[in-house]
Write an enzyme that holds these catalytic residues in place. Structure first.
Site, PDB file in Angstrom:
ATOM      1  N   LYS A 174       0.830  -1.203   0.000  1.00  0.00           N
ATOM      2  CA  LYS A 174       0.000   0.000   0.000  1.00  0.00           C
ATOM      3  C   LYS A 174       0.868   1.257   0.000  1.00  0.00           C
ATOM      4  O   LYS A 174       1.925   1.294   0.650  1.00  0.00           O
ATOM      5  CB  LYS A 174      -0.892   0.004   1.245  1.00  0.00           C
ATOM      6  N   ASP A 203      -0.350  -0.106  -4.595  1.00  0.00           N
ATOM      7  CA  ASP A 203      -1.771   0.216  -4.630  1.00  0.00           C
ATOM      8  C   ASP A 203      -2.011   1.473  -3.807  1.00  0.00           C
ATOM      9  O   ASP A 203      -1.806   1.475  -2.592  1.00  0.00           O
ATOM     10  CB  ASP A 203      -2.560  -0.961  -4.047  1.00  0.00           C
ATOM     11  N   GLU A 229      -1.569   0.734  -9.012  1.00  0.00           N
ATOM     12  CA  GLU A 229      -3.007   0.450  -8.912  1.00  0.00           C
ATOM     13  C   GLU A 229      -3.763   1.634  -8.324  1.00  0.00           C
ATOM     14  O   GLU A 229      -3.352   2.208  -7.321  1.00  0.00           O
ATOM     15  CB  GLU A 229      -3.195  -0.797  -8.050  1.00  0.00           C
ATOM     16  N   GLU A 255     -11.479  -1.921  -9.601  1.00  0.00           N
ATOM     17  CA  GLU A 255     -12.165  -2.651  -8.526  1.00  0.00           C
ATOM     18  C   GLU A 255     -13.399  -1.898  -8.036  1.00  0.00           C
ATOM     19  O   GLU A 255     -14.288  -2.499  -7.457  1.00  0.00           O
ATOM     20  CB  GLU A 255     -11.203  -2.926  -7.362  1.00  0.00           C
ATOM     21  N   ASP A 278     -14.019  -6.744  -9.887  1.00  0.00           N
ATOM     22  CA  ASP A 278     -14.233  -7.686  -8.785  1.00  0.00           C
ATOM     23  C   ASP A 278     -15.556  -8.391  -9.070  1.00  0.00           C
ATOM     24  O   ASP A 278     -16.586  -7.728  -9.211  1.00  0.00           O
ATOM     25  CB  ASP A 278     -14.278  -6.924  -7.456  1.00  0.00           C
ATOM     26  N   HIS A 305      -9.969  -8.421  -9.304  1.00  0.00           N
ATOM     27  CA  HIS A 305      -9.649  -8.040  -7.935  1.00  0.00           C
ATOM     28  C   HIS A 305     -10.264  -9.064  -6.981  1.00  0.00           C
ATOM     29  O   HIS A 305     -11.336  -9.596  -7.243  1.00  0.00           O
ATOM     30  CB  HIS A 305     -10.245  -6.657  -7.672  1.00  0.00           C
ATOM     31  N   GLU A 342      -4.903 -12.420  -6.867  1.00  0.00           N
ATOM     32  CA  GLU A 342      -4.657 -11.653  -5.642  1.00  0.00           C
ATOM     33  C   GLU A 342      -4.972 -12.533  -4.436  1.00  0.00           C
ATOM     34  O   GLU A 342      -6.089 -13.033  -4.295  1.00  0.00           O
ATOM     35  CB  GLU A 342      -5.543 -10.404  -5.621  1.00  0.00           C
TER      36      GLU A 342
END
Ligand code: CA
Length: 390
Positions: A174, A203, A229, A255, A278, A305, A342
């Site tokens: 992250k 991300d 991302e 996502e 997703d 996702h 993922e």
């Protein structure tokens, strides 16, 4: 055979001292909204819907609005049912909660259809390109108490090393909560910890405007990042394009996007190199097939996702199995033209304990379920342990 019963389950697990943070939110609990659809002759299908917000509104959409429309309908027409339910809620539910509710139901319908035909969902989707998928670890979040100092960098590096030791060859971390320089130091610490041969993804959870994302992206280019991302908010199509034009790093996103219509705009806007619908959010399998077709026509690799429970993970594995290498080569390379899965590594008993089946990493890969429908068995005892009333 007809659909005879639709039940929703809100599952909730407080994390206590294991609370973690992204650029957008604290995660003091894990939760999932599951739906169980039963047919007149006793076939049971499971689905999961919604991943980012509270589960109660999704449950209400199913219980109060959509379920009454599908009881007594034939179970073997998931695509037709999707269109009819979407048409019913189009005027008030083109994105968000209604589509998440529709996603859960659609996944359950495909689970039932596969069980009735004696086929796994990936076979119904047209045939698998692969029976195992290289997994990437999603971890390296922020602790609840953020600190840009060396102690937290040491902890971050130790976590990254642990993911590599447990068999992952790709890691996602992250960024976006701290200033660019401090987050750049975090990325540097992780790259140094994992060495040059492990792929690193970042991300931002849409933490930046385009200028900020480009500035962050210059830092990321120093550390051989394989994708960036959600650099900007999902509504900012031109921001996505500016970031993509400015950087050498592939841009991933999607996502928080819904249905073929949302992804049409994302692709026509030339926003992403990698699309991340997703399945539990974008509309389920029936809609994902259309999103995948649009992605293919735009030479965009689709890498769904994954977040949520074991039901969501199994759901994604069937979709990932049928993504063609994009573009085709005789030796597809993960991330470059071959999907990866993922595998969230943050604490979540709903992912680890909910199913009888265990998703274990083997040679850095997860196996695609081969049983009928989703190919999973939900453990009722675990459902009852974590179930809360709406
Ligand atoms: Ca993400």
């Amino acid at each position: 055979m007809r659909i005879s019963k639709v039940e929703t389950f809100i599952l909730r697990v407080p994390l206590g001292s294991k609370t973690f943070r992204s650029s957008q939110a604290r995660f003091p609990e894990r939760n999932s909204l599951l739906v169980r659809v039963t047919t007149s002759d006793g076939i049971v299908g499971w689905g999961e819907g919604g991943q980012y917000g509270p589960p109660e509104p999704v449950a209400a959409c199913i219980d109060r609005v959509l379920a009454p429309l599908i009881v007594d309908r034939p179970f073997s027409e998931p695509v037709r049912l999707w269109e009819q339910l979407y048409t019913h809620s189009r005027d008030f539910g083109q994105k968000g909660t209604y589509i998440e509710a529709l996603s859960a139901l659609d996944i359950a319908h495909w689970d039932i259809w596969g069980k009735a035909l004696g086929q796994p969902i990936h076979a119904l989707l047209g045939g698998a390109f692969r029976d195992r998928i290289q997994a990437y670890a999603t971890g390296c979040y922020y602790p609840e108490e953020i600190d840009a100092g060396s102690a937290s960098l040491d902890a971050l590096a130790a976590e990254a090393e642990e993911h590599v030791r447990s068999g992952f060859s790709t890691l996602k971390m992250k960024i976006g909560l701290l200033p660019v320089a401090a987050d750049g130091a975090r990325v540097a610490a992780v790259r140094k910890a994992i060495g040059p041969d492990v792929a690193l993804l970042v991300d931002a959870n849409h933490a930046y405007n385009a200028a900020g994302a480009i500035r962050m992206g210059r830092e990321l280019e120093r550390w051989q990042v394989s994708w960036f991302e959600e650099p900007v908010v999902p509504e900012d199509r031109s921001g996505y394009r500016r970031v993509r034009d400015a950087l050498s790093i592939p841009v991933a996103g999607g996502e928080c996007e819904f249905t073929r219509y949302g992804f049409r705009d994302l692709f026509e806007g030339e926003c992403v190199d990698i699309a991340q619908p997703d399945l539990c959010v974008c509309g389920g399998y029936s809609e994902w097939l259309k999103i995948q077709a649009l992605a293919s026509a735009h030479s965009v690799l689709t890498i769904p996702h994954v977040w949520g429970s074991g039901v969501a993970l199994a759901t994604a594995l069937h979709a990932l199995a049928v993504v063609p290498p994009t573009p085709h080569t005789d030796n597809p390379v993960p991330i470059q033209n071959e999907p990866v899965v993922e595998y969230d590594r943050q604490p979540n008993p709903l992912r680890d304990d909910l199913l009888v089946e265990i998703f274990a990493l083997e040679d850095g890969c997860l196996a695609v379920p081969s049983g009928h429908g989703l190919g999973i068995t939900v453990n009722d005892e675990v459902v009852n342990r974590y179930r809360t009333e709406a």
